[in-house]
Motif scaffolding. Structure first.
Motif, short mmCIF file in Angstrom:
data_model
loop_
_atom_site.label_atom_id
_atom_site.label_comp_id
_atom_site.label_asym_id
_atom_site.label_seq_id
_atom_site.Cartn_x
_atom_site.Cartn_y
_atom_site.Cartn_z
N ASN A 6 -37.84 98.39 43.95
CA ASN A 6 -37.55 97.23 44.80
C ASN A 6 -38.14 97.39 46.20
O ASN A 6 -38.65 96.43 46.78
CB ASN A 6 -36.04 97.00 44.89
N LYS A 7 -38.09 98.60 46.74
CA LYS A 7 -38.67 98.83 48.06
C LYS A 7 -40.19 98.63 48.03
O LYS A 7 -40.76 98.04 48.95
CB LYS A 7 -38.34 100.24 48.55
N ARG A 8 -40.84 99.13 46.98
CA ARG A 8 -42.29 98.92 46.87
C ARG A 8 -42.61 97.43 46.75
O ARG A 8 -43.56 96.94 47.38
CB ARG A 8 -42.82 99.66 45.64
N ALA A 9 -41.83 96.72 45.96
CA ALA A 9 -42.07 95.28 45.79
C ALA A 9 -41.85 94.54 47.11
O ALA A 9 -42.61 93.62 47.44
CB ALA A 9 -41.15 94.73 44.71
N GLN A 10 -40.84 94.90 47.88
CA GLN A 10 -40.59 94.25 49.16
C GLN A 10 -41.73 94.49 50.14
O GLN A 10 -42.12 93.59 50.89
CB GLN A 10 -39.27 94.75 49.77
N ILE A 11 -42.29 95.69 50.13
CA ILE A 11 -43.41 95.99 51.02
C ILE A 11 -44.62 95.13 50.65
O ILE A 11 -45.28 94.56 51.52
CB ILE A 11 -43.76 97.50 50.96
N ILE A 12 -44.88 95.00 49.38
CA ILE A 12 -46.02 94.19 48.93
C ILE A 12 -45.79 92.72 49.26
O ILE A 12 -46.70 92.03 49.73
CB ILE A 12 -46.27 94.41 47.42
N ILE A 13 -44.57 92.23 49.06
CA ILE A 13 -44.26 90.83 49.37
C ILE A 13 -44.40 90.56 50.86
O ILE A 13 -44.96 89.53 51.26
CB ILE A 13 -42.84 90.48 48.86
N LYS A 14 -43.91 91.47 51.69
CA LYS A 14 -44.05 91.30 53.14
C LYS A 14 -45.52 91.29 53.55
O LYS A 14 -45.93 90.53 54.43
CB LYS A 14 -43.31 92.43 53.89
N ALA A 15 -46.32 92.13 52.92
CA ALA A 15 -47.75 92.17 53.26
C ALA A 15 -48.43 90.87 52.85
O ALA A 15 -49.30 90.36 53.58
CB ALA A 15 -48.42 93.36 52.56
#
Length: 140
Positions: free
Chosen positions: A33-42
């Motif tokens: 989930n943290k990796r996905a949130q970083i990608i979504i924010k980018a």
């Protein structure tokens, strides 16, 4: 007293394994989930960020075939030496100590041969894989 004899095995055999599995699954899901949130924010930021490069950087590190091979060698040596040590200690106990019955040291012998078998299987896989990689020219 009866309460302790019932609750302790239930906690050890049921609650402890279930909680360990839950903690591992929660940790894996949290990292994903943290990796996905970083990608979504980018992606949402709209900057000229190469998302493919970002996703590649956030992937879990993969071990090289030679690292896997060295881990197999290490595990094979560890398990084999533990097995040999247990078997030798069981034979020493049978010959020099007061335990003249095999049943007294059956656990040592059993776990010694079990550990030795696991170690030898790791070593066999190591040597077969190493020979296959040497033939293909995949050295480092």
């Amino acid at each position: 007293m009866i309460l302790h004899t019932v609750l302790v095995p239930i906690f050890i055999c049921v609650v402890l394994p279930v909680s360990i599995v839950w903690i591992i699954c929660y940790t894996i899901m949290n990292n994903d989930n943290k990796r996905a949130q970083i990608i979504i924010k980018a992606i949402e930021s709209g900057n000229d960020i190469d998302t493919e490069h970002l996703t590649e950087a956030l992937r879990k590190p993969q071990k090289s075939p030679w690292e896997i091979l060295n881990l197999r060698l290490l595990r094979g040596c560890i398990f084999s030496l533990i097995g040999v040590g247990l078997i030798v200690s069981a034979l020493w106990i049978l010959s020099y100590a007061k335990a003249h019955d095999v049943e007294d040291v059956f656990g040592l012998i059993f776990f010694g041969f079990l550990s030795l078998a696991i170690g030898l299987s790791y070593l066999i896989v190591y040597f077969v894989t190493r020979k296959k990689n040497d033939i293909n020219g995949d050295k480092k």
